[in-house]
Design a protein around this motif. Sequence first.
Motif, mmCIF file in Angstrom:
data_model
loop_
_atom_site.group_PDB
_atom_site.id
_atom_site.type_symbol
_atom_site.label_atom_id
_atom_site.label_comp_id
_atom_site.label_asym_id
_atom_site.label_seq_id
_atom_site.Cartn_x
_atom_site.Cartn_y
_atom_site.Cartn_z
ATOM 1 N N PRO A 165 5.099 3.002 5.838
ATOM 2 C CA PRO A 165 5.952 2.084 7.030
ATOM 3 C C PRO A 165 5.125 1.015 7.605
ATOM 4 N N ASN A 166 5.849 0.099 7.846
ATOM 5 C CA ASN A 166 5.285 -1.305 8.591
ATOM 6 C C ASN A 166 5.149 -0.943 10.031
ATOM 7 N N VAL A 199 -1.957 -4.382 -1.961
ATOM 8 C CA VAL A 199 -2.280 -3.280 -1.046
ATOM 9 C C VAL A 199 -1.110 -2.917 -0.442
ATOM 10 N N VAL A 200 -0.843 -1.692 -0.398
ATOM 11 C CA VAL A 200 0.291 -0.849 0.249
ATOM 12 C C VAL A 200 -0.297 -0.126 1.388
ATOM 13 N N ASP A 201 -0.236 -0.338 2.652
ATOM 14 C CA ASP A 201 -0.945 0.235 3.807
ATOM 15 C C ASP A 201 -0.380 1.352 4.262
ATOM 16 N N GLU A 202 -0.519 2.677 4.058
ATOM 17 C CA GLU A 202 0.343 3.842 4.313
ATOM 18 C C GLU A 202 -0.260 4.733 5.222
ATOM 19 N N ALA A 203 -0.368 4.050 6.441
ATOM 20 C CA ALA A 203 -1.340 4.602 7.595
ATOM 21 C C ALA A 203 -0.582 5.571 8.094
ATOM 22 N N TYR A 204 0.795 5.232 8.114
ATOM 23 C CA TYR A 204 1.773 6.242 8.726
ATOM 24 C C TYR A 204 2.699 7.067 7.599
ATOM 25 N N LEU A 225 -2.649 -2.398 -8.083
ATOM 26 C CA LEU A 225 -2.163 -1.689 -6.888
ATOM 27 C C LEU A 225 -3.101 -0.816 -6.180
ATOM 28 N N ALA A 226 -3.291 -0.827 -4.955
ATOM 29 C CA ALA A 226 -4.265 -0.073 -4.006
ATOM 30 C C ALA A 226 -3.468 0.433 -2.864
ATOM 31 N N VAL A 227 -3.812 1.753 -2.529
ATOM 32 C CA VAL A 227 -2.723 2.261 -1.573
ATOM 33 C C VAL A 227 -3.919 2.933 -0.481
ATOM 34 N N THR A 228 -4.118 2.649 0.667
ATOM 35 C CA THR A 228 -4.702 3.060 1.806
ATOM 36 C C THR A 228 -3.955 4.054 2.768
ATOM 37 N N ARG A 229 -4.768 4.798 3.209
ATOM 38 C CA ARG A 229 -4.251 5.765 4.178
ATOM 39 C C ARG A 229 -5.471 6.111 5.125
ATOM 40 N N THR A 230 -5.125 6.898 6.294
ATOM 41 C CA THR A 230 -6.193 7.168 7.271
ATOM 42 C C THR A 230 -5.916 8.386 7.749
ATOM 43 N N MET A 231 -7.050 8.958 8.459
ATOM 44 C CA MET A 231 -6.945 10.287 9.047
ATOM 45 C C MET A 231 -6.789 10.168 10.651
ATOM 46 N N SER A 232 -6.487 9.041 11.020
ATOM 47 C CA SER A 232 -6.345 8.501 12.492
ATOM 48 C C SER A 232 -4.988 9.218 12.965
#
Length: 367
Positions: A165-166, A199-204, A225-232
């Motif tokens: 999500p953006n 890069v698809v930023d999937e922080a949420y 394609l690269a997909v990023t995530r976070t534990m934050s």
Amino acid sequence: MINLPFRPQFADESPYGAPQLDVPVCLNVNENPFAPSAELIADLAKAVGEAAHTLNRYPDRDFFPLREDLSDYLAEESGVRVEPSHIWAANGSNEIMLHVLQAFAGPGRTVVSFAPTYSMYPEYARDTDSKWVVGRRAEDFTLDMDSVRDIVFSARPAVILLASPNNPTGTALPREQLLEILQFAATSGPEEGMASIVVVDEAYSEFRRDGVPSALELLAEYPNLAVTRTMSKAFGAAGLRLGYLAACQEIVDQLTIVRLPYHLSAVTQAAARAALAHRGQLRKQIAELRASRDSLADDLRRLGLDVADSDANFVLFGRFPDRHSVWQGLLDRGILIREVGPEGWLRVSVGTPAENAAFLTALKETM
């Protein structure tokens, strides 16, 4: 007086950061409002204590056990099994993004995104001396694919940054649009016959609604394609600073070249693995936050406000002739939200039930 060699691109720049104020209710930086459980705290303390016995030694620079744990987690969360060697981690997804631009963008190359979106993206481009090109989203914050294609083939970017999500709108990128972008990005890179990294930023991503897929499902088919995530966010571990990326081996190999030596401390690795071991308890929290988000959006609409559909743990709402006065009115009542995004809009993070109720009461009084 000595004339210091300041870099021209940093002239008149200010450090990034949302306001950090001591107020009763902080709903401005999209944190998970629930503190770690006593069980998790105990296991974190044990894991960090064990790591402390070897603090005189440098940490595991390849952190493969952590990558294996992240692989297991992604398989459970998204149904996609990513090889541990195809996963990279760093101090927050911010450092992941910086690694990607250091490896693939830089002087003479371009980074593209579409506003409104995460306000750090242009700063990553600035800090890597990359050219920044930004397109505009439609009025409903979705992407206009004709405009996307025109901008991409005009700019010939090395990297395309897409948050889904953006942030700050909460808008998820439809699968068919991502597929179209990946297909034409295969030849839109900085040189003839070269691809753009998408890069698809999937922080949420953990907060997405049922039926909304993860870009991880497309990794095996699209090597650009690269997909990023976070534990934050979903993990409630913003203070841990652990972000990660899933991509093909060739992309990950390039990131290992630009990383600083031993960039993930032994303490960070131990704490992250302890938190991942408690991922089961997160499901209930995430379900509660998703339900609270939808309820909060409904309450804001009942107040006559415009609300963007959200797949994240925050809601963008408006539109106010003077949004700053509304933001200040809330702050005067002990509620801190974020004045960000398009003019006239404000963003509120989903809090505990008591925090959400306090926010709505303060907003009614302010309005």
